[in-house]
Design a protein around this motif. Structure first.
Motif, mmCIF file in Angstrom:
data_model
loop_
_atom_site.group_PDB
_atom_site.id
_atom_site.type_symbol
_atom_site.label_atom_id
_atom_site.label_comp_id
_atom_site.label_asym_id
_atom_site.label_seq_id
_atom_site.Cartn_x
_atom_site.Cartn_y
_atom_site.Cartn_z
ATOM 1 N N LEU A 21 29.609 13.700 13.034
ATOM 2 C CA LEU A 21 30.957 13.944 13.529
ATOM 3 C C LEU A 21 31.298 13.031 14.712
ATOM 4 N N GLU A 25 34.172 10.141 14.889
ATOM 5 C CA GLU A 25 35.158 10.055 15.990
ATOM 6 C C GLU A 25 35.208 8.644 16.574
ATOM 7 N N THR A 42 30.331 19.588 3.171
ATOM 8 C CA THR A 42 31.065 20.224 4.278
ATOM 9 C C THR A 42 31.121 19.290 5.488
ATOM 10 N N SER A 44 30.836 16.072 5.450
ATOM 11 C CA SER A 44 31.687 14.933 5.076
ATOM 12 C C SER A 44 33.173 15.270 5.265
ATOM 13 N N GLU A 45 33.580 16.467 4.827
ATOM 14 C CA GLU A 45 34.990 16.868 4.956
ATOM 15 C C GLU A 45 35.429 16.823 6.422
ATOM 16 N N ASN A 46 34.552 17.263 7.316
ATOM 17 C CA ASN A 46 34.896 17.235 8.746
ATOM 18 C C ASN A 46 35.000 15.819 9.267
ATOM 19 N N CYS A 47 34.181 14.907 8.708
ATOM 20 C CA CYS A 47 34.166 13.522 9.207
ATOM 21 C C CYS A 47 35.370 12.721 8.703
ATOM 22 N N VAL A 48 35.738 12.915 7.421
ATOM 23 C CA VAL A 48 36.826 12.091 6.871
ATOM 24 C C VAL A 48 38.155 12.375 7.564
ATOM 25 N N SER A 49 38.261 13.541 8.195
ATOM 26 C CA SER A 49 39.504 13.840 8.914
ATOM 27 C C SER A 49 39.721 12.867 10.074
ATOM 28 N N HIS A 50 38.683 12.097 10.431
ATOM 29 C CA HIS A 50 38.840 11.084 11.484
ATOM 30 C C HIS A 50 39.224 9.724 10.903
ATOM 31 N N GLY A 51 39.502 9.691 9.593
ATOM 32 C CA GLY A 51 40.015 8.462 8.985
ATOM 33 C C GLY A 51 38.955 7.447 8.613
ATOM 34 N N SER A 53 35.457 6.249 6.185
ATOM 35 C CA SER A 53 34.951 6.505 4.831
ATOM 36 C C SER A 53 33.565 7.129 4.940
#
Ligand SMILES: NC(=O)c1ccc[n+]([C@@H]2O[C@H](COP(=O)([O-])OP(=O)(O)OC[C@H]3O[C@@H](n4cnc5c(N)ncnc54)[C@H](OP(=O)(O)O)[C@@H]3O)[C@@H](O)[C@H]2O)c1
Length: 235
Positions: A21, A25, A42, A44-51, A53
């Motif tokens: 994470l 960021e 799970t 990965s989903e939190n990480c991709v929200s930072h734009g 890949s």
């Protein structure tokens, strides 16, 4: 934003997921690995929200062929966080050879194979950075932690050699040696400790990773000993 690619082992939970994470960021594209695919998804989903890949590549680090395949599929990477590890705890005179070998297999052999593949990967490109997650137990002795402690001492030894071998290839190698961190692992290592909020948090280790990644090219920091500021100091 940084667009470097980082591979993080043991990324499915605990310290590894906090590092993932934090690096997301910071703008790193990520390769996340562990055995537990749903947990990796799970994270990965939190990480991709930072734009950034994120690629998930499940692998069991007891398998040399799975580790080689992991690095082949990852392509060029600029950062490896060699974080995966586990412990089995008990007094030496009651400890089985099977448990001893299981720990060394992941914590030493798996970490060595990841280090080896990362050095090959980075030497073939313009260099990079490798961060090995050792432990305070890699420096000090604690009752019931002989096999785990020996594995973390070994990882620190591996780090010291890799620092020298990477130096002339623009590959910086570091170890972080945290005291007890509030994850599932610490519950089995230290069942006597109950106040998780007073411990080092996974995010604190992630901050130390981000600090190492922010170092200018003319200096390096070999080992970070991450400790609680308050007493008891080592935990
Ligand atoms: N917690 C502490 O007090 C503490 C202190 C100092 C250092 N450390 C070190 O920090 C690292 C992370 O610990 P943690 O507390 O975050 O533990 P954790 O929550 O138990 O996470 C361990 C990670 O390692 C992965 N892993 C274990 N065996 C594996 C295998 N055979 N193949 C692939 N992945 C494997 C696990 O993924 P899967 O189960 O999904 O495969 C998981 O993602 C470890 O190296 C540990 O020794 C921990």
């Amino acid at each position: 934003m940084d667009t470097k690619k980082a591979l993080i082992t043991g990324a499915s939970r605990g310290i590894g997921s906090a590092i993932a994470l934090k690096l997301a960021e910071k703008g790193y594209n990520l390769v996340l690995t562990a055995r537990d695919l749903p947990m990796l998804e799970t994270v990965s989903e939190n990480c991709v929200s930072h734009g950034v890949s994120v690629e998930i590549l499940a692998a069991d680090l007891t398998s040399e062929s799975e580790i080689i395949s992991l690095f082949e599929k990852s392509g060029p990477i600029e950062l490896l966080v060699n974080n995966a590890g586990f412990g089995i705890f008990g007094p030496i005179d009651e400890f089985s050879l099977e448990d001893w070998q299981a720990i060394q297999k992941v914590n030493v052999e798996g970490a060595f194979l990841c280090l080896r593949e990362a050095l090959k990967n980075m030497k073939a490109h313009s260099g990079g950075r490798i961060i090995n997650i050792s432990s305070v137990v890699g420096v000090k002795g604690y009752p019931n932690q002989a096999a785990y402690g020996a594995s973390k001492h070994a990882l620190l030894g591996l780090t010291k050699t890799a620092i020298e071998e990477g130096r002339d290839h623009n590959i910086r190698v570091h170890a972080i040696c945290p005291g007890g961190v509030a994850t599932e692992m610490v519950k089995s290592a230290r069942p006597d400790l109950t106040d998780f909020s007073a411990m080092i948090q996974p995010e604190d280790v992630a901050d130390a990773v981000a600090y190492l990644c922010s170092l200018p090219p003319n200096i390096t920091v070999d080992v970070i000993h991450l400790r609680r500021a308050a007493s008891p100091q080592s935990w």
